[in-house]
Scaffold this motif. Structure first.
Motif, PDB file in Angstrom:
ATOM      1  N   UNK A   1       0.839  -1.201   0.000  1.00  0.00           N
ATOM      2  CA  UNK A   1       0.000   0.000   0.000  1.00  0.00           C
ATOM      3  C   UNK A   1       0.873   1.249   0.000  1.00  0.00           C
ATOM      4  N   UNK A   2       2.048   1.162   0.661  1.00  0.00           N
ATOM      5  CA  UNK A   2       2.966   2.323   0.683  1.00  0.00           C
ATOM      6  C   UNK A   2       3.475   2.601  -0.739  1.00  0.00           C
ATOM      7  N   UNK A   3       3.825   1.531  -1.457  1.00  0.00           N
ATOM      8  CA  UNK A   3       4.291   1.728  -2.845  1.00  0.00           C
ATOM      9  C   UNK A   3       3.169   2.300  -3.721  1.00  0.00           C
ATOM     10  N   UNK A   4       1.946   1.810  -3.488  1.00  0.00           N
ATOM     11  CA  UNK A   4       0.809   2.332  -4.265  1.00  0.00           C
ATOM     12  C   UNK A   4       0.639   3.818  -3.987  1.00  0.00           C
ATOM     13  N   UNK A   5       0.755   4.198  -2.712  1.00  0.00           N
ATOM     14  CA  UNK A   5       0.600   5.617  -2.354  1.00  0.00           C
ATOM     15  C   UNK A   5       1.715   6.450  -2.991  1.00  0.00           C
ATOM     16  N   UNK A   6       2.917   5.905  -3.026  1.00  0.00           N
ATOM     17  CA  UNK A   6       4.052   6.627  -3.630  1.00  0.00           C
ATOM     18  C   UNK A   6       3.810   6.836  -5.139  1.00  0.00           C
ATOM     19  N   UNK A   7       3.259   5.811  -5.776  1.00  0.00           N
ATOM     20  CA  UNK A   7       2.956   5.938  -7.209  1.00  0.00           C
ATOM     21  C   UNK A   7       1.914   7.036  -7.431  1.00  0.00           C
ATOM     22  N   UNK A   8       0.894   7.050  -6.585  1.00  0.00           N
ATOM     23  CA  UNK A   8      -0.132   8.101  -6.733  1.00  0.00           C
ATOM     24  C   UNK A   8       0.490   9.476  -6.552  1.00  0.00           C
ATOM     25  N   UNK A   9       1.304   9.640  -5.517  1.00  0.00           N
ATOM     26  CA  UNK A   9       1.917  10.952  -5.241  1.00  0.00           C
ATOM     27  C   UNK A   9       2.801  11.378  -6.415  1.00  0.00           C
ATOM     28  N   UNK A  10       3.519  10.424  -6.978  1.00  0.00           N
ATOM     29  CA  UNK A  10       4.412  10.739  -8.098  1.00  0.00           C
ATOM     30  C   UNK A  10       3.612  11.211  -9.310  1.00  0.00           C
ATOM     31  N   UNK A  11       2.545  10.481  -9.624  1.00  0.00           N
ATOM     32  CA  UNK A  11       1.742  10.879 -10.789  1.00  0.00           C
ATOM     33  C   UNK A  11       1.062  12.227 -10.567  1.00  0.00           C
ATOM     34  N   UNK A  12       0.634  12.496  -9.340  1.00  0.00           N
ATOM     35  CA  UNK A  12      -0.001  13.795  -9.084  1.00  0.00           C
ATOM     36  C   UNK A  12       1.022  14.914  -9.303  1.00  0.00           C
ATOM     37  N   UNK A  13       2.254  14.688  -8.887  1.00  0.00           N
ATOM     38  CA  UNK A  13       3.295  15.700  -9.158  1.00  0.00           C
ATOM     39  C   UNK A  13       3.536  15.858 -10.657  1.00  0.00           C
ATOM     40  N   UNK A  14       3.198  14.830 -11.425  1.00  0.00           N
ATOM     41  CA  UNK A  14       3.376  14.906 -12.882  1.00  0.00           C
ATOM     42  C   UNK A  14       2.119  15.427 -13.592  1.00  0.00           C
ATOM     43  N   UNK A  15       1.178  15.939 -12.822  1.00  0.00           N
ATOM     44  CA  UNK A  15       0.013  16.592 -13.435  1.00  0.00           C
ATOM     45  C   UNK A  15      -1.245  15.746 -13.485  1.00  0.00           C
ATOM     46  N   UNK A  16      -1.190  14.500 -12.981  1.00  0.00           N
ATOM     47  CA  UNK A  16      -2.417  13.689 -12.947  1.00  0.00           C
ATOM     48  C   UNK A  16      -3.356  14.291 -11.904  1.00  0.00           C
TER      49      UNK A  16
END
Ligand code: SAM
Ligand code: SF4
Length: 328
Positions: A45-60
């Motif tokens: 779940x931590x990795x999933x959250x990190x992926x979400x945070x990364x994509x949001x920083x990329x404009x998602x």
């Protein structure tokens, strides 16, 4: 920072699968006897959250949590809470079979989930059990009611229609949606994975046939409404409900595609209808905490997003992934 692919499309919508497992085995989605991923291969779940945070920083700005059945994942409410707090995320949503909504609806609502998709292909309890192989219709109906009671504002039903099985359910489903203040989208079946119970092509039901059936009962007008997804929406004059059609075969929607997917094992899939992927989990496990490296890899991968999906070549299905492993 923005994610743009080689065809100038801006990528703003992530669909993240949190598990390939499910308590149902819908006949169009899974084989009866499935082998699921070993747990160590699934994103934490931590990795999933990190992926979400990364994509949001990329404009998602829109994230849909999906699966498999996302609500069978233990402690999934913690992921919703965490992702719901990401600044500049406009919408957090999920696609669910509804069976665990009664348990999670209020958690989802307090995490900021305002709209959800619930899959429902039939209102006939026996047929529901046949199509899902294990499901009980009542638990889904209770789940929809619980989501409403919890304050989730907009609920959309997703119905995959198979010509010789549940075509007769189209009008009852529309009536149910109208009665309960729901939206509904009808989906053309896609050839993802080898299924045993039916031939995909014999069961294919085009959106136009479904629309014609509905138009025999209700006037339908096309709308310009979009939910940043592949549905094209129609409405009955005087009613708020949206009636959508997702037509991957009959009305190719690739030119406006704004989506990418991440599978439960952390593969970035650039198109549902192609096998191009990037292993985000491998990058995260090799370089923990190096978000900039992850971002750079994602930006570079955008160049591989194909122009459009090709499900069939010479009549043979091309894609070997089942929908549950990709995330619907
Ligand atoms: N378990 C959840 C659910 O059923 O809503 C989420 C995952 S499911 C894979 C997401 C959506 O994909 C569902 O609405 C389902 O009906 C749809 N789906 C599954 N297999 C499909 C296929 N082969 N073609 C078209 N839609 C499919
Ligand atoms: Fe499970 Fe959803 Fe696939 Fe049905 S469509 S088997 S509920 S993942």
């Amino acid at each position: 920072m923005k994610l743009t692919d080689g065809f100038g499309r801006n990528i703003t919508y992530l669909r993240l699968s949190v598990t390939d497992r499910c308590n149902y085995r819908c006949v169009y989605c899974m084989a009866e006897d499935m082998t699921f991923l070993p747990r160590a291969q699934v994103l934490s779940l931590e990795e999933s959250a990190e992926i979400c945070a990364t994509f949001v920083e990329l404009g998602v700005d829109k994230i849909r949590i999906t699966g498999g059945e996302p609500l069978v994942r233990r402690d999934i409410d913690a992921l919703f809470r965490q992702v719901g707090q990401l600044p500049s995320l406009r919408e957090l949503t999920l696609t669910t079979n509804g069976s665990y909504l009664a348990k999670y609806a209020s958690h989802l609502h307090s995490a900021g989930v305002k709209r959800i998709n619930v899959s429902l292909d039939t209102l006939d309890p026996e047929q529901f059990q046949e199509l899902t192989r294990f499901g009980q219709l009542q638990e889904v109906l209770d789940g929809i009611q619980a989501a409403r009671a919890a304050g989730i504002e907009r609920i959309k039903l997703n119905a995959v229609i198979l010509k010789n099985r549940n075509f007769s359910q189209v009008l009852p489903l529309v009536e149910f949606a109208l009665q309960h203040d729901l939206d509904i989208s009808f989906i053309e079946e896609m050839p993802l994975g080898q299924v045993s119970e039916h031939g995909r092509q014999e069961e294919f039901c085009a959106s136009a046939d479904i629309r014609e059936l509905i138009q025999g009962r209700y006037p339908l007008l096309p709308t310009a409404t979009t939910t940043a997804g592949p549905s094209r929406y129609w409405q009955i004059p005087g009613r708020d409900n949206l009636i959508g059609f997702i037509s991957p075969h009959s009305d190719n929607f690739c030119s406006s595609c704004n989506r990418i997917r991440v599978t439960a094992e952390g593969k970035l899939i650039l198109c549902l209808g192609n096998e191009h992927s990037l292993d985000l989990k491998a990058i995260m496990r090799r370089y923990p905490g190096e978000r900039e490296r992850l971002k750079a890899a994602i930006v570079a991968a955008m160049g591989n997003k194909p122009e459009k999906h090709h499900f069939y070549e010479d009549d043979a299905p091309q894609i070997v992934r089942f929908m549950n492993s990709t995330g619907g």
